[in-house]
Scaffold this motif. Structure first.
Motif, short mmCIF file in Angstrom:
data_model
loop_
_atom_site.label_atom_id
_atom_site.label_comp_id
_atom_site.label_asym_id
_atom_site.label_seq_id
_atom_site.Cartn_x
_atom_site.Cartn_y
_atom_site.Cartn_z
N UNK A 12 -3.12 -2.64 -14.88
CA UNK A 12 -1.76 -2.88 -15.38
C UNK A 12 -1.23 -4.16 -14.77
N UNK A 13 -1.06 -5.18 -15.58
CA UNK A 13 -0.60 -6.48 -15.09
C UNK A 13 0.79 -6.41 -14.47
N UNK A 14 1.65 -5.51 -14.98
CA UNK A 14 3.02 -5.45 -14.48
C UNK A 14 3.20 -4.46 -13.33
N UNK A 15 2.14 -3.78 -12.92
CA UNK A 15 2.23 -2.84 -11.80
C UNK A 15 2.03 -3.60 -10.49
N UNK A 16 2.81 -3.28 -9.48
CA UNK A 16 2.66 -3.99 -8.21
C UNK A 16 1.35 -3.62 -7.53
N UNK A 17 0.73 -4.59 -6.86
CA UNK A 17 -0.51 -4.32 -6.13
C UNK A 17 -0.22 -3.66 -4.79
N UNK A 18 1.00 -3.80 -4.30
CA UNK A 18 1.32 -3.20 -3.00
C UNK A 18 1.56 -1.70 -3.14
N UNK A 19 1.50 -1.00 -2.01
CA UNK A 19 1.71 0.45 -2.00
C UNK A 19 3.06 0.72 -1.35
N UNK A 20 4.04 1.19 -2.15
CA UNK A 20 5.36 1.44 -1.57
C UNK A 20 5.40 2.77 -0.81
N UNK A 21 6.31 2.88 0.11
CA UNK A 21 6.60 4.13 0.83
C UNK A 21 5.38 4.74 1.51
N UNK A 22 4.65 3.96 2.26
CA UNK A 22 3.51 4.46 3.01
C UNK A 22 4.03 5.29 4.17
N UNK A 23 3.48 6.49 4.32
CA UNK A 23 3.88 7.39 5.41
C UNK A 23 3.02 7.12 6.64
N UNK B 276 -4.02 5.50 10.39
CA UNK B 276 -3.34 4.51 9.55
C UNK B 276 -3.75 3.09 9.95
N UNK B 277 -4.12 2.90 11.19
CA UNK B 277 -4.58 1.59 11.66
C UNK B 277 -5.88 1.15 11.01
N UNK B 278 -6.57 2.07 10.33
CA UNK B 278 -7.81 1.73 9.61
C UNK B 278 -7.53 1.05 8.28
N UNK B 279 -6.24 0.94 7.92
CA UNK B 279 -5.88 0.36 6.62
C UNK B 279 -5.11 -0.94 6.81
N UNK B 280 -5.41 -1.90 5.97
CA UNK B 280 -4.71 -3.18 5.97
C UNK B 280 -3.98 -3.29 4.63
N UNK B 281 -2.65 -3.19 4.67
CA UNK B 281 -1.81 -3.29 3.47
C UNK B 281 -1.28 -4.71 3.38
N UNK C 104 -1.55 -8.00 -2.06
CA UNK C 104 -2.58 -7.89 -3.10
C UNK C 104 -3.23 -6.52 -3.14
N UNK C 105 -2.81 -5.59 -2.29
CA UNK C 105 -3.40 -4.25 -2.28
C UNK C 105 -3.66 -3.79 -0.87
N UNK C 106 -4.80 -3.12 -0.67
CA UNK C 106 -5.15 -2.66 0.65
C UNK C 106 -6.65 -2.52 0.79
N UNK C 107 -7.08 -2.46 2.04
CA UNK C 107 -8.48 -2.18 2.37
C UNK C 107 -8.46 -1.17 3.50
#
Length: 113
Positions: A33-44, A49-54, A57-60
Motif C-alpha cells: 500500500x503506497x499510502x500506508x506508513x512504513x513506520x509502526x505506530x504505538x509500539x509497546x 524490544x532492543x532486538x528491534x530497530x524501528x 522505512x520500517x523495522x528489522x
C-alpha cells in the motif's frame, strides 16, 4: 531476505502494486500500500524490544531463541509482534487446521477432520 517482483493486478477501485515474495523457495503474493506508513505506530514496551530497530522505512528484528515473530494478516495495518513483541514457544498451544474465507483461492478451503 525475501525477493520481490512486481505484477499488475486490479481487484478494486484503488490500485495497489502486487508483488510475489519468495521465502525459503515458496512464493507468496503480497500487496504494498503506497499510502500506508512504513513506520509502526504505538509500539509497546516488551521483552527483547532492543532486538528491534524501528525507523521511518520500517523495522528489522532479531527474534530471540525460543520465540516467534507473529505477523498479522494485514501487513500494513495489524497489531502484531511489531507492536507487542515476540511470542514464547510455550505460549503456542494449537495448530491451524482450517483455512477460512480465502475467496481468492476457493480450492484452498479445507474440511474438518
Amino acid at each position: 531476505m525475501p525477493s520481490l517482483r512486481a505484477a499488475a493486478v486490479c481487484e478494486r477501485m484503488q490500485y495497489s502494486r502486487r508483488f510475489v515474495e519468495t521465502l525459503n523457495g515458496t512464493e507468496h503474493q503480497i500487496l504494498i500500500e503506497e499510502d500506508a506508513p512504513a513506520f509502526v505506530p504505538q509500539v509497546r514496551s516488551f521483552p527483547y524490544a532492543g532486538n528491534c530497530n524501528y525507523n521511518s522505512t520500517g523495522l528489522a528484528c532479531t527474534v530471540p531463541p525460543g520465540h516467534y515473530f507473529m505477523m498479522g494478516d494485514n501487513r500494513d495495518n495489524s497489531s502484531d509482534s511489531r507492536v507487542w513483541g515476540f511470542v514464547p514457544d510455550a505460549n503456542i498451544v494449537g495448530k491451524a487446521f482450517f483455512i477460512w474465507l480465502n475467496l481468492g483461492e476457493l480450492g484452498r478451503f479445507g474440511s474438518f477432520h
